[in-house]
Design a protein around this motif. Sequence first.
Motif, PDB file in Angstrom:
ATOM      1  N   SER A   1      -2.372   0.941   5.781  1.00 42.06           N
ATOM      2  CA  SER A   1      -2.426   2.364   5.418  1.00 42.06           C
ATOM      3  C   SER A   1      -3.704   3.012   5.957  1.00 42.06           C
ATOM      4  CB  SER A   1      -2.340   2.538   3.906  1.00 42.06           C
ATOM      5  OG  SER A   1      -3.405   1.900   3.235  1.00 42.06           O
ATOM      6  N   ARG A   2      -4.809   2.283   5.957  1.00 43.86           N
ATOM      7  CA  ARG A   2      -6.050   2.817   6.540  1.00 43.86           C
ATOM      8  C   ARG A   2      -5.856   3.107   8.022  1.00 43.86           C
ATOM      9  NH1 ARG A   2     -10.119  -1.420   3.460  1.00 43.86           N
ATOM     10  NH2 ARG A   2     -10.445  -0.167   1.569  1.00 43.86           N
ATOM     11  N   LYS A   3      -5.177   2.193   8.711  1.00 39.51           N
ATOM     12  CA  LYS A   3      -4.924   2.372  10.144  1.00 39.51           C
ATOM     13  C   LYS A   3      -4.064   3.610  10.386  1.00 39.51           C
ATOM     14  CE  LYS A   3      -2.538   0.169  14.033  1.00 39.51           C
ATOM     15  NZ  LYS A   3      -1.778  -1.039  14.482  1.00 39.51           N
TER      16      LYS A   3
ATOM     17  N   SER B   1      -4.191   4.778   1.100  1.00 36.06           N
ATOM     18  CA  SER B   1      -4.988   3.546   1.053  1.00 36.06           C
ATOM     19  C   SER B   1      -5.833   3.487  -0.212  1.00 36.06           C
ATOM     20  CB  SER B   1      -5.873   3.431   2.295  1.00 36.06           C
ATOM     21  OG  SER B   1      -6.749   4.538   2.407  1.00 36.06           O
ATOM     22  N   ASP B   2      -6.389   4.628  -0.623  1.00 36.59           N
ATOM     23  CA  ASP B   2      -7.168   4.654  -1.865  1.00 36.59           C
ATOM     24  C   ASP B   2      -6.284   4.379  -3.076  1.00 36.59           C
ATOM     25  OD1 ASP B   2      -9.544   5.197  -0.570  1.00 36.59           O
ATOM     26  OD2 ASP B   2      -9.374   7.373  -0.822  1.00 36.59           O
ATOM     27  N   ALA B   3      -5.095   4.953  -3.074  1.00 36.99           N
ATOM     28  CA  ALA B   3      -4.171   4.726  -4.189  1.00 36.99           C
ATOM     29  C   ALA B   3      -3.767   3.258  -4.274  1.00 36.99           C
ATOM     30  CB  ALA B   3      -2.932   5.601  -4.029  1.00 36.99           C
ATOM     31  N   LEU B   4      -3.519   2.637  -3.130  1.00 35.35           N
ATOM     32  CA  LEU B   4      -3.158   1.223  -3.114  1.00 35.35           C
ATOM     33  C   LEU B   4      -4.321   0.346  -3.547  1.00 35.35           C
ATOM     34  CD1 LEU B   4      -1.127   1.117   0.217  1.00 35.35           C
ATOM     35  CD2 LEU B   4      -0.200   0.683  -2.067  1.00 35.35           C
ATOM     36  N   ARG B   5      -5.531   0.721  -3.116  1.00 34.49           N
ATOM     37  CA  ARG B   5      -6.717  -0.061  -3.492  1.00 34.49           C
ATOM     38  C   ARG B   5      -6.943  -0.007  -5.008  1.00 34.49           C
ATOM     39  NH1 ARG B   5     -11.642   1.536  -4.408  1.00 34.49           N
ATOM     40  NH2 ARG B   5     -11.237   3.589  -3.483  1.00 34.49           N
ATOM     41  N   LEU B   6      -6.824   1.180  -5.585  1.00 34.75           N
ATOM     42  CA  LEU B   6      -7.007   1.310  -7.028  1.00 34.75           C
ATOM     43  C   LEU B   6      -5.920   0.561  -7.793  1.00 34.75           C
ATOM     44  CD1 LEU B   6      -8.028   5.075  -7.273  1.00 34.75           C
ATOM     45  CD2 LEU B   6      -9.501   3.094  -7.680  1.00 34.75           C
ATOM     46  N   LEU B   7      -4.696   0.692  -7.319  1.00 32.94           N
ATOM     47  CA  LEU B   7      -3.596  -0.026  -7.957  1.00 32.94           C
ATOM     48  C   LEU B   7      -3.826  -1.532  -7.888  1.00 32.94           C
ATOM     49  CD1 LEU B   7      -0.768  -0.248  -9.216  1.00 32.94           C
ATOM     50  CD2 LEU B   7       0.177  -0.051  -6.905  1.00 32.94           C
ATOM     51  N   GLY B   8      -4.268  -2.003  -6.731  1.00 33.64           N
ATOM     52  CA  GLY B   8      -4.506  -3.430  -6.570  1.00 33.64           C
ATOM     53  C   GLY B   8      -5.553  -3.962  -7.533  1.00 33.64           C
ATOM     54  N   GLY B   9      -6.640  -3.213  -7.706  1.00 32.27           N
ATOM     55  CA  GLY B   9      -7.680  -3.645  -8.632  1.00 32.27           C
ATOM     56  C   GLY B   9      -7.197  -3.684 -10.066  1.00 32.27           C
ATOM     57  N   GLU B  10      -6.480  -2.640 -10.469  1.00 34.85           N
ATOM     58  CA  GLU B  10      -5.965  -2.589 -11.842  1.00 34.85           C
ATOM     59  C   GLU B  10      -4.915  -3.668 -12.070  1.00 34.85           C
ATOM     60  OE1 GLU B  10      -4.517   1.361 -12.034  1.00 34.85           O
ATOM     61  OE2 GLU B  10      -6.524   2.285 -12.185  1.00 34.85           O
ATOM     62  N   LEU B  11      -4.074  -3.889 -11.068  1.00 34.77           N
ATOM     63  CA  LEU B  11      -3.018  -4.877 -11.205  1.00 34.77           C
ATOM     64  C   LEU B  11      -3.584  -6.289 -11.282  1.00 34.77           C
ATOM     65  CD1 LEU B  11       0.056  -5.080 -11.332  1.00 34.77           C
ATOM     66  CD2 LEU B  11       0.088  -5.209  -8.835  1.00 34.77           C
TER      67      LEU B  11
ATOM     68  N   LEU C   1       4.538   0.204   7.278  1.00 38.30           N
ATOM     69  CA  LEU C   1       3.791   0.541   6.069  1.00 38.30           C
ATOM     70  C   LEU C   1       4.727   1.020   4.965  1.00 38.30           C
ATOM     71  CD1 LEU C   1       1.205   1.187   4.461  1.00 38.30           C
ATOM     72  CD2 LEU C   1       1.152   3.411   5.651  1.00 38.30           C
ATOM     73  N   TYR C   2       5.630   1.929   5.292  1.00 41.09           N
ATOM     74  CA  TYR C   2       6.509   2.488   4.263  1.00 41.09           C
ATOM     75  C   TYR C   2       7.529   1.466   3.775  1.00 41.09           C
ATOM     76  CZ  TYR C   2       4.718   7.259   4.690  1.00 41.09           C
ATOM     77  OH  TYR C   2       3.917   8.389   4.651  1.00 41.09           O
ATOM     78  N   VAL C   3       7.985   0.603   4.687  1.00 36.87           N
ATOM     79  CA  VAL C   3       8.881  -0.481   4.257  1.00 36.87           C
ATOM     80  C   VAL C   3       8.154  -1.392   3.271  1.00 36.87           C
ATOM     81  CG1 VAL C   3      10.066  -2.579   5.009  1.00 36.87           C
ATOM     82  CG2 VAL C   3      10.361  -0.466   6.296  1.00 36.87           C
ATOM     83  N   GLY C   4       6.901  -1.710   3.582  1.00 37.30           N
ATOM     84  CA  GLY C   4       6.123  -2.585   2.712  1.00 37.30           C
ATOM     85  C   GLY C   4       5.799  -1.962   1.371  1.00 37.30           C
TER      86      GLY C   4
END
Length: 231
Positions: free
Chosen positions: A106-108, A124-134, A198-201
């Motif tokens: 997503s950053r790319k 990318s920020d939304a995914l990063r925050l989600l990853g940390g919380e998850l 990216l969107y498929v993933g």
Amino acid sequence: MTVQTSEAAFWERTVGDIAATLPGATAVFRKFKIDFCCNGDLTLDSAAHRRGVDPRDLEQALTALGTADGAGAAPAAMSNEVLIDHIQACYHEAHRRALPELIALSRKVEAVHREHPKVPAGLSDALRLLGGELEQHMAKEEAILFPAMLQWTEGKYDIPISELRHEHDGQGISLRLLESLTDNFTTPEGACRSWQALYVGVAQLAEDMIEHIHLENNVLFPRFDAAESRA
């Protein structure tokens, strides 16, 4: 197990219960965009009206599952040990594999296509925050809650199930943000392969998380809610 497929049986049950006991129901609910994880306590009738779905189409799709061949075992039939192992192997590990790659991808895309009007700015920020919380959420389950469930006595959990349900609600909000940022995972015309991948993933991550939350909220947690309240 005999599956009830009459109209009355369906409409009086919650979507969480149907998803937990009728193999294939989760795919039907995803098709009709029925929230069966965070709003699994809604009756099927209420969920259909909230989503603006034609109840007859939904009923027909669910009824057809009762006669489908090759349906897998319903999650509600799994033992606690088998269900917990399934959750960790199929969802916890899948999230941990997927998120780092999706964040990098997503950053790319955001950098290369920053001038495109449909660039998923902030994904990318939304995914990063989600990853940390998850990761924190899953670590609590693996270190404390799941072992307590497998060795259940009449003691009280160190982490209340209600706290984890609340965290699931927050994850549901994060999933809706991912849908919004990606135009419901729809790439624009002419999107490059990285954007498409990216969107498929991200769509697969969202689908996995919906199944993950459903299995805990509607199948695993209810087995212990009453015992916890008495402890």
